[in-house]
Design a protein around this motif. Structure first.
Motif, PDB file in Angstrom:
ATOM      1  N   GLN A  71       0.827  -1.213   0.000  1.00 20.34           N
ATOM      2  CA  GLN A  71       0.000   0.000   0.000  1.00 20.34           C
ATOM      3  C   GLN A  71       0.861   1.261   0.000  1.00 20.34           C
ATOM      4  OE1 GLN A  71      -2.239  -1.726   3.417  1.00 20.34           O
ATOM      5  NE2 GLN A  71      -4.056  -0.832   2.432  1.00 20.34           N
ATOM      6  N   TYR A 104      -3.342   7.565   0.234  1.00 19.53           N
ATOM      7  CA  TYR A 104      -4.132   6.732  -0.665  1.00 19.53           C
ATOM      8  C   TYR A 104      -4.351   5.374  -0.003  1.00 19.53           C
ATOM      9  CZ  TYR A 104      -5.688   4.352  -4.913  1.00 19.53           C
ATOM     10  OH  TYR A 104      -6.417   3.649  -5.829  1.00 19.53           O
ATOM     11  N   ASP A 105      -5.593   4.952   0.021  1.00 21.95           N
ATOM     12  CA  ASP A 105      -5.927   3.645   0.600  1.00 21.95           C
ATOM     13  C   ASP A 105      -5.393   3.507   2.034  1.00 21.95           C
ATOM     14  OD1 ASP A 105      -7.140   1.161   0.560  1.00 21.95           O
ATOM     15  OD2 ASP A 105      -5.437   0.143  -0.372  1.00 21.95           O
TER      16      ASP A 105
END
Length: 256
Positions: A14, A103-104
């Motif tokens: 990630q 992000y994420d």
């Protein structure tokens, strides 16, 4: 002391994604930034690109109450320069653009110097030498190395070039949170400090001054400038400690 969080394989994946997206932000900015635009226009471009083009979060905005998507630190501004609609980029300027993206659920943090076409040779030099100083620290990263070794390498290189290292600000652990452990000083003694382990993620982001290392914060509560009004430069990457060395999660195309 903030805890040092060892990232799992999934979390590293990630963070790689966040880092890659942030590298893309700078690629877009490379083509957009120009003499005559205001630092607020630069901020608005970055925020729009992150949110509209990448579907990510411009996580500098709102961090500790900071109102903008970027820090733009021009010439004698060391860090946390606030974008302004009244501040136009001059052909002789050097400026650091510092961006954090989420992000994420995971963050990446990086900054880059932009040297305008008519910047004096001494301004160009401090930008280049600060970049080299950052890499002097990065290339030491591997399991078993101590953080003091990294700080010592950066400080030694900068001081050999006749510069000083800002003491008040440092790199930091990063992951799901912007500031995790450890603190990564850009000065120090060999064989001191925390021992690096695989799965650690942190920033290396030296701030190097032409003159004294001393700084002061302006009345806006954010902007930090050199006390002697001489130039300052900064570069930053987010780093992963791998099993055998390091990976720069925010590496840009021109650096491969």
């Amino acid at each position: 002391m903030k805890p040092v969080i060892i990232k799992s394989t999934e979390q590293i994946t990630q963070m790689r994604q966040s880092g890659k997206l942030l590298a893309n932000v700078f690629k877009a900015l490379d083509e957009h930034i120009q003499v005559g635009m205001t630092t607020m226009e630069l901020n608005d471009f970055v925020e729009s690109y992150i949110t509209q083009q990448l579907g990510a979060i411009a996580s500098t905005k709102g961090q500790y109450g900071y109102p903008y998507a970027v820090n733009v630190s021009v010439n004698d501004v060391v860090c946390h320069g606030m974008p302004k609609a009244s501040q136009k980029i001059k052909s002789s300027d050097i400026l650091n653009v510092d961006v954090t993206l989420k992000y994420d659920g995971f963050l990446a943090d990086s900054s880059k110097m932009y040297v305008m076409p008519e910047a004096p040779a001494l301004a160009r030099k401090i930008s280049n030498e600060t970049y080299k100083a950052m890499w002097e620290g990065i290339k030491l990263v591997k399991p078993g190395v101590k953080l003091g070794d990294i700080g010592h390498a950066i400080q030694s290189y900068a001081e050999r070039q006749g510069y000083s290292v800002v003491r008040e600000f440092c790199g930091h652990g990063i992951g799901a949170q912007m500031h995790e452990g450890p603190d990564v000083l850009h000065f120090g003694k060999k064989d001191t400090g925390l021992t690096l382990k695989p799965g650690m993620t942190f920033t290396i982001e030296p701030m190097i001054n032409q003159g004294t290392h001393k700084v002061k914060t302006l009345k806006d509560g954010w902007t930090v400038v050199t006390k002697d009004k001489k130039l300052s430069a900064q570069w930053e990457h987010t780093i992963l400690v791998t099993e055998s060395g390091y990976e720069v999660l925010t590496l840009r195309d021109e650096e491969h």
